[in-house]
Design an enzyme around this catalytic site. Structure first.
Site, mmCIF file in Angstrom:
data_model
loop_
_atom_site.group_PDB
_atom_site.id
_atom_site.type_symbol
_atom_site.label_atom_id
_atom_site.label_comp_id
_atom_site.label_asym_id
_atom_site.label_seq_id
_atom_site.Cartn_x
_atom_site.Cartn_y
_atom_site.Cartn_z
ATOM 1 N N LYS A 5 -7.063 2.608 -2.687
ATOM 2 C CA LYS A 5 -7.768 3.468 -1.739
ATOM 3 C C LYS A 5 -8.469 4.576 -2.510
ATOM 4 C CE LYS A 5 -6.614 5.709 2.665
ATOM 5 N NZ LYS A 5 -5.661 5.732 3.767
ATOM 6 N N GLU A 22 -2.885 -2.897 -2.630
ATOM 7 C CA GLU A 22 -4.043 -2.323 -1.941
ATOM 8 C C GLU A 22 -4.355 -0.909 -2.415
ATOM 9 O OE1 GLU A 22 -3.422 -1.985 2.308
ATOM 10 O OE2 GLU A 22 -5.474 -1.303 2.680
ATOM 11 N N ASP A 38 -12.132 6.715 6.395
ATOM 12 C CA ASP A 38 -11.280 5.552 6.632
ATOM 13 C C ASP A 38 -10.656 5.684 8.020
ATOM 14 O OD1 ASP A 38 -9.683 3.310 6.286
ATOM 15 O OD2 ASP A 38 -8.088 4.436 5.307
ATOM 16 N N ASP A 89 -7.245 -4.568 9.903
ATOM 17 C CA ASP A 89 -6.579 -3.272 9.761
ATOM 18 C C ASP A 89 -7.321 -2.211 10.558
ATOM 19 O OD1 ASP A 89 -5.071 -1.129 9.071
ATOM 20 O OD2 ASP A 89 -5.449 -1.207 6.914
ATOM 21 N N TRP A 142 0.867 -1.183 0.000
ATOM 22 C CA TRP A 142 0.000 0.000 0.000
ATOM 23 C C TRP A 142 0.901 1.230 0.000
ATOM 24 C CZ3 TRP A 142 -0.332 3.950 3.726
ATOM 25 C CH2 TRP A 142 -1.236 4.971 3.363
ATOM 26 N N HIS A 186 -8.529 -6.500 4.094
ATOM 27 C CA HIS A 186 -8.154 -5.735 5.269
ATOM 28 C C HIS A 186 -9.469 -5.378 5.935
ATOM 29 C CE1 HIS A 186 -3.804 -4.055 4.949
ATOM 30 N NE2 HIS A 186 -3.856 -5.363 5.037
ATOM 31 N N ASP A 217 -9.646 -3.217 1.291
ATOM 32 C CA ASP A 217 -9.744 -2.718 2.658
ATOM 33 C C ASP A 217 -11.146 -2.140 2.824
ATOM 34 O OD1 ASP A 217 -9.709 -0.731 4.817
ATOM 35 O OD2 ASP A 217 -7.547 -1.030 4.889
ATOM 36 N N ASP A 255 -10.454 3.573 10.539
ATOM 37 C CA ASP A 255 -9.799 2.404 11.124
ATOM 38 C C ASP A 255 -10.248 2.111 12.555
ATOM 39 O OD1 ASP A 255 -7.748 1.454 8.995
ATOM 40 O OD2 ASP A 255 -7.457 3.620 9.063
ATOM 41 N N HIS A 267 -11.738 1.649 2.552
ATOM 42 C CA HIS A 267 -11.142 2.384 1.429
ATOM 43 C C HIS A 267 -12.065 2.714 0.270
ATOM 44 C CE1 HIS A 267 -6.664 1.508 2.456
ATOM 45 N NE2 HIS A 267 -7.350 2.012 3.458
#
Ligand code: RNT
Ligand code: ZN
Length: 422
Positions: free
Chosen positions: A230, A228, A296, A328, A187, A288, A261, A298, A264
C-alpha cells in the site's frame, strides 16, 4: 421484464455483428463462465466480523454510512451472500477474514484454528463456493499503535507471527476441504503518520516476521500465500512499511503471490499497467479490485475505464489463468447485498467486454504501425451491442436479466434485511 425470446433475438443479432469482426460471442461467454471472482465477506457487515470483543475498526480503514439491515451473525451473512450469488452469473468464491470465525467465547488471534471456520467450510461445500482467507492485522489492542509484524517489540511481533502461522493452517485446511487452493492474503497496516527517521529497520523486521510465518511449507494445491502492499493509509500517510516495492521484491525473492489493490497507489498510477510487469517475474498474481475516489476509499466497483483496462490486460496478455480476482470495497451507505451484486456484475461485464474484442486484428494494426486504424477500431468497439451478449449470458446462467435483479434484491431487503433491528 424482457422476454426470453427477445433476449435471444437481440443476442443473435449482436452475435452476427460481432462475427463481422471475427469475434465469437459463444467462445467469449464460455471463457467468462470459467472465471471465478472472490467476493469480499467484509462488504456484508462493514468489516465488523464476529469476534466477541468487537474492537472498533482499525488499521486506518474507514467505513461510512448507516444503511439499515447489516448482517449481525454468520448465518445472516451467509444468507446475504446466497442472495448475492443468486443474482450473479457464474460460479464464484468467498474471501473470508480471520475475524469472521465462529468463536465460542473469545479466542485470541494467535489461537484460532480450522475448527472456527468449520461452519464456513460446511456451507461452502453445500453451496459449491470455494473459500479464500486473510489474517486480520487490525481492529485489535495489539495493533492499536499502528504496528504489528514490524513492531519494535519482539513480544508483539511474536503474537502477530503466530496469528499468521495459524491463518496459513486454516487456509490449507480450507484448500484441502474444497479441492482448490485457498489464497491466503497478508496485508498489515504498519506505518507512520509523520516522517519517520527509521525507514530501514521496520522493513527488515517485517521481512523477518514474514519469513518466520512462511517457514512451514504448504502444498500449493491447498494454500497459496499472497502479500499486499500500500502507498499510504489513514494514519500512515508518511510511511507504510509494506510498500509496493517492498512486497514486489519480497514476493519475487520468496516465491509468493503479489496482491495488487487498485486503491493502493498514487491516483495517477494504474494497476492495469503493473500487471504485465509483475507477471514477467511472478507466476501468479492476486487482484483486490476496488475503486478509490481521491484516496483508498474502497468505493463499490463500477464499470470504469480502469476496470476495463485491467480486464483488457488480463485477456490480451492471456493472464486469466495466472490471476486470482478478488474484490475489496466496503460501502455502508447503500444496501450491502446490492453492493456485492453491482461490484461483481461490473467486474464480469468488464471481462466480457475484453473477451469480445478482436484482439488479433488490433494487434495486426499495431504491428503494421497503423495507429489510426487501431484507434478507429477501439472506438468503434465501444458502441457494439455488448449489452445483448451480457443479457444473453445472464439468461443462460439463470440469473435475472437487466434490472430484474434489483426487484429481487428489493424483495429480499423487505422480507429479510429490514426485519433486523440495528
Ligand atoms: C487495506 C487492504 C486490505 C483490506 C481488507 C479488509 O487497505 O486493502 O485488503 O481492505 O483486508
Ligand atoms: Zn485490499
Amino acid at each position: 421484464m424482457p422476454s426470453r425470446a427477445s433476449i435471444e433475438e437481440a443476442h443473435s443479432l449482436a452475435a452476427e455483428r460481432y462475427a463481422t469482426l471475427g469475434v465469437d460471442t459463444a467462445a467469449a461467454i464460455e471463457c467468462l463462465a470459467s472465471v471465478p471472482i472472490s467476493l469480499n465477506c467484509w462488504q456484508g457487515d462493514d468489516v465488523t466480523g464476529f469476534e466477541k470483543t468487537q474492537a472498533a475498526l482499525g488499521g486506518g480503514l474507514a467505513v461510512t454510512g448507516n444503511y439499515p439491515g447489516k448482517a449481525r451473525t454468520p448465518d445472516e451473512l451467509r444468507s446475504d451472500l446466497q442472495e448475492a450469488y443468486s443474482l450473479i452469473p457464474g460460479k464464484h468464491r468467498l474471501n473470508l477474514h480471520a475475524s469472521y470465525g465462529e468463536f465460542q467465547g473469545y479466542v485470541e488471534r494467535d489461537r484460532i484454528g480450522p475448527e472456527h471456520f468449520q461452519g464456513w467450510m460446511d456451507w461452502g461445500k453445500e453451496q459449491g463456493i470455494a473459500l479464500d482467507f486473510n489474517p486480520t492485522y487490525f481492529s485489535h489492542e495489539k495493533a492499536a499503535d499502528g504496528f504489528t509484524l514490524a513492531h519494535h517489540d519482539a513480544g508483539v511481533r511474536k503474537f502477530w507471527i503466530d496469528h499468521g502461522i495459524a491463518c496459513r493452517k486454516i487456509g490449507a485446511a480450507m484448500g484441502a476441504a474444497q479441492g482448490s487452493p485457498c489464497v491466503t492474503n497478508f496485508w498489515v497496516p504498519d506505518g507512520y503518520k509523520d516522517t519517520p527517521v527509521s525507514r530501514r529497520q521496520p522493513r527488515e523486521r517485517l521481512a523477518e516476521s514474514l519469513d518466520a510465518i512462511f517457514a512451514q511449507h504448504f502444498d500449493p494445491r491447498y494454500n497459496l500465500d499472497a502479500v499486499e502492499g500500500k502507498l499510504f493509509g489513514l494514519g500512515s500517510e508518511s510511511y507504510v512499511v509494506g510498500s509496493h516495492e517492498f512486497y514486489l521484491g519480497y514476493a519475487i525473492s520468496r516465491g509468493k503471490l503479489l496482491c495488487l489493490d487498485t486503491g493502493h497507489f498514487h491516483p495517477t498510477e494504474t494497476v492495469s499497467d503493473k500487471i504485465s510487469s509483475v507477471l514477467m517475474y511472478l507466476p501468479e498474481l492476486l487482484l483486490h479490485v476496488s475503486r478509490g475516489v481521491r484516496w483508498d476509499s474502497d468505493h463499490v466497483v463500477t464499470l470504469s475505464d480502469e476496470l476495463q483496462a485491467i480486464a483488457q490486460e488480463l485477456v490480451r496478455g492471456d493472464y486469466l489463468g495466472r490471476v486470482h480476482i478478488g474484490l475489496d470495497f466496503f460501502d455502508a451507505t447503500i444496501n450491502r447485498v446490492a453492493a456485492w451484486v453491482i461490484g461483481t456484475r461490473s467486474t464480469l461485464k468488464a471481462l466480457l467486454l475484453a473477451l469480445l474484442e478482436p484482439t488479433d486484428q488490433l494487434r495486426e494494426l499495431e504491428l503494421a504501425g497503423d495507429f489510426t486504424g487501431r484507434l478507429a477500431l477501439l472506438e468503434e468497439l465501444k458502441t457494439l451491442p455488448f449489452g445483448a451478449v451480457w443479457d444473453h449470458y445472464c439468461a443462460q446462467a439463470n440469473v435475472p436479466v437487466g434490472m430484474d435483479w434489483f426487484q429481487d434484491l428489493r424483495a429480499y431487503e423487505q422480507d429479510v434485511q429490514s426485519l433486523r433491528k440495528k
